[in-house]
Write a protein that holds these residues in place. Structure first.
Motif, PDB file in Angstrom:
ATOM      1  N   GLU A 398      48.694  76.587  16.036  1.00 41.52           N
ATOM      2  CA  GLU A 398      47.243  77.678  17.103  1.00 41.52           C
ATOM      3  C   GLU A 398      46.136  76.316  17.102  1.00 41.52           C
ATOM      4  N   ALA A 399      45.793  77.439  18.673  1.00 37.90           N
ATOM      5  CA  ALA A 399      44.842  76.839  19.828  1.00 37.90           C
ATOM      6  C   ALA A 399      43.921  75.897  18.855  1.00 37.90           C
ATOM      7  N   HIS A 400      43.492  77.034  17.571  1.00 40.08           N
ATOM      8  CA  HIS A 400      42.071  76.877  17.198  1.00 40.08           C
ATOM      9  C   HIS A 400      42.509  75.649  15.661  1.00 40.08           C
ATOM     10  N   GLU A 401      43.748  75.393  15.787  1.00 38.92           N
ATOM     11  CA  GLU A 401      43.912  74.593  14.201  1.00 38.92           C
ATOM     12  C   GLU A 401      44.277  73.231  14.896  1.00 38.92           C
ATOM     13  N   ALA A 402      43.680  72.437  16.719  1.00 34.74           N
ATOM     14  CA  ALA A 402      43.901  71.104  16.917  1.00 34.74           C
ATOM     15  C   ALA A 402      43.527  69.873  15.547  1.00 34.74           C
ATOM     16  N   ASP A 403      42.971  70.411  14.405  1.00 32.74           N
ATOM     17  CA  ASP A 403      42.788  68.813  13.695  1.00 32.74           C
ATOM     18  C   ASP A 403      43.523  68.958  12.319  1.00 32.74           C
ATOM     19  N   ARG A 404      44.536  70.462  12.302  1.00 37.89           N
ATOM     20  CA  ARG A 404      45.179  70.027  11.424  1.00 37.89           C
ATOM     21  C   ARG A 404      46.604  68.824  11.832  1.00 37.89           C
ATOM     22  N   VAL A 405      46.490  68.512  13.212  1.00 37.08           N
ATOM     23  CA  VAL A 405      47.588  67.182  13.681  1.00 37.08           C
ATOM     24  C   VAL A 405      46.907  65.609  12.883  1.00 37.08           C
ATOM     25  N   GLN A 406      45.282  65.697  12.864  1.00 40.17           N
ATOM     26  CA  GLN A 406      45.273  64.305  11.918  1.00 40.17           C
ATOM     27  C   GLN A 406      46.113  64.159  10.797  1.00 40.17           C
ATOM     28  N   LYS A 407      45.516  65.209   9.800  1.00 39.94           N
ATOM     29  CA  LYS A 407      46.113  64.783   8.710  1.00 39.94           C
ATOM     30  C   LYS A 407      47.550  65.009   8.291  1.00 39.94           C
ATOM     31  N   ALA A 408      47.905  66.256   9.409  1.00 35.75           N
ATOM     32  CA  ALA A 408      49.365  65.221   9.580  1.00 35.75           C
ATOM     33  C   ALA A 408      50.102  64.201   9.770  1.00 35.75           C
ATOM     34  N   ILE A 409      48.710  63.780  10.847  1.00 37.70           N
ATOM     35  CA  ILE A 409      49.281  62.181  10.934  1.00 37.70           C
ATOM     36  C   ILE A 409      49.174  61.182   9.742  1.00 37.70           C
ATOM     37  N   GLU A 410      48.425  61.911   9.036  1.00 40.72           N
ATOM     38  CA  GLU A 410      47.634  60.681   7.973  1.00 40.72           C
ATOM     39  C   GLU A 410      48.531  60.506   6.556  1.00 40.72           C
ATOM     40  N   VAL A 411      49.303  61.950   6.494  1.00 43.53           N
ATOM     41  CA  VAL A 411      50.074  62.066   5.237  1.00 43.53           C
ATOM     42  C   VAL A 411      51.564  62.040   5.702  1.00 43.53           C
ATOM     43  N   TRP A 412      51.882  61.411   6.280  1.00 46.15           N
ATOM     44  CA  TRP A 412      53.213  60.672   7.448  1.00 46.15           C
ATOM     45  C   TRP A 412      53.386  59.285   7.294  1.00 46.15           C
ATOM     46  N   GLY A 413      51.954  59.243   7.384  1.00 50.00           N
ATOM     47  CA  GLY A 413      51.271  57.326   7.235  1.00 50.00           C
ATOM     48  C   GLY A 413      51.336  57.064   5.894  1.00 50.00           C
ATOM     49  N   GLU A 414      51.287  57.906   5.085  1.00 55.30           N
ATOM     50  CA  GLU A 414      51.439  57.441   3.686  1.00 55.30           C
ATOM     51  C   GLU A 414      52.826  57.782   3.296  1.00 55.30           C
ATOM     52  N   GLN A 415      53.660  58.629   3.360  1.00 54.63           N
ATOM     53  CA  GLN A 415      55.209  58.718   3.499  1.00 54.63           C
ATOM     54  C   GLN A 415      55.604  57.164   4.054  1.00 54.63           C
ATOM     55  N   LEU A 416      55.276  56.706   5.142  1.00 57.23           N
ATOM     56  CA  LEU A 416      56.448  55.425   5.824  1.00 57.23           C
ATOM     57  C   LEU A 416      55.332  53.985   4.645  1.00 57.23           C
ATOM     58  N   ALA A 417      53.663  54.573   4.699  1.00 53.04           N
ATOM     59  CA  ALA A 417      53.542  52.910   3.304  1.00 53.04           C
ATOM     60  C   ALA A 417      54.666  53.189   2.759  1.00 53.04           C
ATOM     61  N   GLY A 418      55.097  54.635   1.727  1.00 53.56           N
ATOM     62  CA  GLY A 418      55.923  53.836   0.958  1.00 53.56           C
ATOM     63  C   GLY A 418      57.262  53.394   0.606  1.00 53.56           C
ATOM     64  N   VAL A 419      58.040  54.190   1.831  1.00 48.60           N
ATOM     65  CA  VAL A 419      59.274  53.459   2.786  1.00 48.60           C
ATOM     66  C   VAL A 419      58.156  52.089   2.598  1.00 48.60           C
ATOM     67  N   HIS A 420      58.018  51.540   3.465  1.00 47.74           N
ATOM     68  CA  HIS A 420      57.569  50.439   3.857  1.00 47.74           C
ATOM     69  C   HIS A 420      57.186  49.321   2.082  1.00 47.74           C
ATOM     70  N   ARG A 421      56.576  49.754   0.949  1.00 48.73           N
ATOM     71  CA  ARG A 421      56.809  48.665   0.136  1.00 48.73           C
ATOM     72  C   ARG A 421      57.916  48.880  -0.749  1.00 48.73           C
ATOM     73  N   GLU A 422      58.405  49.605  -0.464  1.00 51.21           N
ATOM     74  CA  GLU A 422      59.944  49.544  -0.747  1.00 51.21           C
ATOM     75  C   GLU A 422      61.288  48.913  -0.866  1.00 51.21           C
ATOM     76  N   ILE A 423      60.691  48.405   0.956  1.00 48.76           N
ATOM     77  CA  ILE A 423      61.443  47.646   1.049  1.00 48.76           C
ATOM     78  C   ILE A 423      61.694  45.996   1.020  1.00 48.76           C
ATOM     79  N   VAL A 424      59.779  46.047   0.986  1.00 49.24           N
ATOM     80  CA  VAL A 424      59.180  44.697   0.764  1.00 49.24           C
ATOM     81  C   VAL A 424      59.843  44.815  -0.745  1.00 49.24           C
ATOM     82  N   ASP A 425      59.705  45.467  -1.386  1.00 54.42           N
ATOM     83  CA  ASP A 425      60.502  45.423  -2.909  1.00 54.42           C
ATOM     84  C   ASP A 425      61.745  44.794  -3.298  1.00 54.42           C
ATOM     85  N   LYS A 426      62.158  45.499  -2.297  1.00 50.88           N
ATOM     86  CA  LYS A 426      64.086  45.133  -2.459  1.00 50.88           C
ATOM     87  C   LYS A 426      64.292  44.023  -2.247  1.00 50.88           C
ATOM     88  N   ALA A 427      63.571  43.666  -1.185  1.00 50.56           N
ATOM     89  CA  ALA A 427      63.780  42.334  -0.328  1.00 50.56           C
ATOM     90  C   ALA A 427      62.921  41.026  -1.194  1.00 50.56           C
TER      91      ALA A 427
END
Length: 436
Positions: A398-427
């Motif tokens: 909704e138009a008044h919920e624009a601040d929630r996009v930043q929260k989504a970016i933070e959560v997505w970043g945490e997921q991506l960080a987990g994937v990156h750490r997993e790649i490094v550990d496996k390598a």
């Protein structure tokens, strides 16, 4: 009929004037041209749109997609037509000669209809090749809005293939037009009943059913754990053709970045996408190159460069207004989309989606957004919602919920960080300093 490529080839080593869609013009000697209409000039005089000054360049390369028109000497058309007629005459010199003659034609086909030429599992292109006797090949670069179809064989077979492909394209365009008309009719009927559903047509950074729709690219998230395998992959792989730049001046336009890259020597630019939110620059951009070495050069030159070093609109930027520095790295989106062929050697998209898309569901729940979808090139099986080839989330709110996009970016970043750490550990390798 004289094809554009034949006309350019006839003008080779002669004077030409090239005007770009931006209004700039380049006058010089035509040194080379390829099948995508990319032009290389020598002894060039560059005149900007304002025409208040000009500069001389020893040579320059102009991408075909930026060209508005090309001006040739008056006799070029006659010379090209004569050469074309001579070629056709030699090809008809006898049945034996005709059977042995080699002939090649390149057709430019819109990407939205090239599927009709290829057909399911390549059935259509095989049938056309058998019926016409010509060899038919389609370029594989699906970032472009057009694809190149190369026809080769004896002149008669090539001409039959040209006619057959023209018929296929015409039929495909008619089908697309009919579908568009039917969608318009359905929307009109929906409006007459008091509602208007437009999910199929909703653009990114637009609206759908009263919700704001916005794109968030994977490179927008912070990547503190991004693998940087040293020293063997410090400059990436040959498949790394795209870089991501963050920290650009807000007033920087695509042309300003292109001119800065040109001055740095990274001239083989294929595409620049400046990221915007509600038509306002985010200070971030994707830059695609045709050659890996130019991508490496641009990454090294831009990373750590003061943002104020980029001239915007032909004017210098005040360092007090832009005190920051640029971050440049190889595109995470490109590496994810390339699958196991990327430097990570793993299926990044599958890891970011999770089983049955559970990771995107977690982003939706944690952020409170109304809807979240992960999409990009070659992800149709997961509900591709637009034609943008880069890996990105499409979020609805909704138009008044624009601040929630930043929260989504933070959560997505945490997921991506987990994937990156997993790649490094496996390598079994550590991270290097800085982004690759």
């Amino acid at each position: 009929m004289v094809l554009p490529q034949n006309l350019l080839k006839a003008a080779a080593h002669g004077p030409v004037l090239v005007e770009l869609k931006s209004g700039d013009s380049y006058t010089g000697t035509l040194a080379a041209v390829d099948n995508l209409m990319n032009i290389r000039l020598e002894d060039v005089v560059h005149t900007p749109r304002a025409e208040q000054r000009f500069e001389r360049l020893p040579e320059c390369t102009i991408r075909g997609q930026f060209v508005k028109f090309i001006r040739f000497p008056d006799d070029i058309m006659d010379r090209a037509a004569a050469e074309d007629a001579s070629t056709r005459s030699r090809a008809r010199g006898g049945a034996g000669a005709r059977g042995r003659a080699g002939h090649t034609v390149n057709l430019t086909v819109p990407a939205n209809v090239v599927g009709a030429v290829i057909g399911k599992s390549g059935e259509s292109i095989k049938r056309l090749s058998l019926e016409t006797g010509a060899r038919i090949e389609v370029s594989k670069d699906d970032r472009d809005t057009h694809r190149t179809v190369t026809l080769s064989g004896n002149p008669d077979a090539v001409q039959r293939a040209v006619d057959a492909i023209d018929d296929v394209i015409s039929e495909a365009k008619k089908r697309l037009e009919n579908r568009a008309d039917k969608r318009s009719e359905r929307r009109a009927r929906s409006r007459s009943r008091g509602y208007d559903r437009r999910d199929d047509d909703a653009p990114a950074d637009g609206r759908s059913d009263g919700l704001v729709v916005e794109k968030v690219y994977v490179d927008e998230v912070d990547m503190p754990f991004r693998p940087h395998f040293l020293p063997e992959h410090e400059d990436g792989l040959h498949t790394d053709l795209e870089i991501f730049v963050r920290g650009l001046p807000r007033q920087c336009a695509e042309r300003d970045l292109w001119e800065h890259l040109y001055r740095l020597g990274a001239t083989d630019v294929k595409e620049i996408l400046l990221l915007r939110r509600q038509k306002v620059s985010k200070g971030m951009a994707y830059v695609v190159f045709n050659r890996h070495d130019h991508a490496v050069l641009a990454k090294h030159k831009l990373h750590g460069c003061p943002a104020a070093a980029l001239a915007c609109g032909g004017q210098p930027v005040n360092p007090a207004d832009e005190p920051g520095f640029l971050l440049a790295r190889f595109s995470e989106s490109e590496r994810c989309i390339n699958g196991r062929q990327c430097v990570y050697g793993t299926d990044m998209v599958g890891l970011l989606l999770g089983t049955r898309g559970k990771c995107m569901e977690q982003v939706k729940e944690a952020s409170g957004l109304r809807k979240v979808q992960l999409t990009g090139r070659s992800m149709r099986s997961f509900g591709q919602v637009d034609e943008d080839p880069r890996l990105h989330m499409v979020v609805y709110y909704e138009a008044h919920e624009a601040d929630r996009v930043q929260k989504a970016i933070e959560v997505w970043g945490e997921q991506l960080a987990g994937v990156h750490r997993e790649i490094v550990d496996k390598a079994g390798k550590g991270r290097g300093r800085g982004p690759p």
